[in-house]
Design an enzyme around this catalytic site. Structure first.
Site, PDB file in Angstrom:
ATOM      1  N   THR A  89      32.479  61.116  79.049  1.00  0.00           N
ATOM      2  CA  THR A  89      32.956  59.883  78.404  1.00  0.00           C
ATOM      3  C   THR A  89      32.863  58.721  79.389  1.00  0.00           C
ATOM      4  O   THR A  89      33.043  58.921  80.590  1.00  0.00           O
ATOM      5  CB  THR A  89      34.416  60.081  77.949  1.00  0.00           C
ATOM      6  N   GLY A 103      39.134  59.675  84.628  1.00  0.00           N
ATOM      7  CA  GLY A 103      40.162  59.317  83.656  1.00  0.00           C
ATOM      8  C   GLY A 103      40.316  57.831  83.444  1.00  0.00           C
ATOM      9  O   GLY A 103      41.168  57.397  82.675  1.00  0.00           O
ATOM     10  N   GLU A 124      37.917  66.097  79.471  1.00  0.00           N
ATOM     11  CA  GLU A 124      36.847  66.144  80.482  1.00  0.00           C
ATOM     12  C   GLU A 124      37.057  67.301  81.450  1.00  0.00           C
ATOM     13  O   GLU A 124      36.109  67.999  81.821  1.00  0.00           O
ATOM     14  CB  GLU A 124      36.790  64.823  81.248  1.00  0.00           C
TER      15      GLU A 124
END
Ligand code: 5RP
Length: 262
Positions: free
Chosen positions: A33, A103, A111
């Site tokens: 991400t 993060g 993740e």
């Protein structure tokens, strides 16, 4: 089109493009991400469409799932995949041992689960993410909403005895309201400036009630692909102890660059 990218976007793109070479037909691939991982997903989508690459992707966030589907990657859940051949993801910081802070995009929990369930994790990053010591980037910690202020106080108190240079923490916001992760939790960002012992900190933080997971990825990453704004990429493999540099050309289909939003 690629010529219109900023140097940092070029760096992210070439890192993603080079890392896509790790992906082989038939693989189950964890899809990271963030803005760098979004380039990877677009590159893989192009390989699926133009080269007939067959992969199953396990996204690490609802955002990535949406993008992966949009570019034609078959999306499955981690429970369907059970185990992955490879995960490719971005990072907020990486050090010389390829330990990471992740993060910044709020997806650290999925993740970490996905990366840990993979034979190999490859990080893609622009060169600005490399640090000597982790901690300049605030460490994201996912906490459950119940009693989050008590959890925050406990974390800050515990940091007194840790090898860090600061212990202020802030609740991640999304505009005027607390940021909510895909799992319905909050994120505390720990402003420590320098983390002397990341391995110890990761263990201690995760022992606190209310903490779901922290963004320190210790001994999880196998290789990093570092992108530069001039098209160079450096591939460092921690297992082989190899470092290789090459240059990629920006010759890409327009549609890869048509949506630059993460
Ligand atoms: C998301 C992450 C991202 O990988 C990290 O924040 C890097 O993002 P970007 O590639 O946009 O710089 O950990 O939770």
């Amino acid at each position: 089109m690629a010529g219109e990218l900023s140097p940092i976007d070029k760096a992210k793109f070439v890192a993603a493009k080079r890392a896509a070479q790790y992906v082989e037909d038939g693989m189950r691939v964890g899809l990271g991400t963030g803005s760098t991982a979004a380039w990877l997903v677009r590159c893989l989508g192009e390989m699926v469409r133009d080269d007939g690459l067959r992969i199953k992707g396990v996204p690490t966030s609802s955002r990535t799932a949406e993008l992966a589907r949009a570019v034609g990657i078959e999306v499955i859940s981690l429970d369907e995949a059970k185990w992955l051949d490879l995960t490719i993801d971005g990072a907020d910081e990486f050090d010389g041992d390829l330990n990471l802070i992740k993060g910044g995009g709020g997806a650290l929990l999925q993740e970490k689960i996905v990366a840990t369930a993979s034979d190999q994790m490859v990080v893609i990053a622009d060169v600005g993410k490399e640090v000597e010591t982790l901690g300049a980037f605030p460490l994201p910690v996912e906490v459950i909403p119940f009693g989050w202020q008590t959890t925050q106080a406990l974390i800050e108190e515990t940091l007194i005895s840790m090898d860090v240079l600061g212990r202020r923490s802030t609740l991640r916001m999304s505009g005027d309201v607390p940021y909510i992760t895909d799992e319905g939790n909050h994120i505390l960002d720990l402003h420590m400036n320098r983390i002397g012992n990341a391995r110890q900190l990761a263990l201690v933080v995760n022992q606190m009630p209310g903490v779901v997971e922290n963004g320190l990825f210790i001994d999880i990453c196998d290789a990093v692909v570092i992108g530069y704004g001039d098209g160079r990429v450096e591939v460092r493999d921690i297992n082989d102890g190899t470092v290789a540099t090459e240059r990629l050309d920006f010759v890409e289909a327009d549609n890869l660059f048509s949506d630059l939003s993460d």
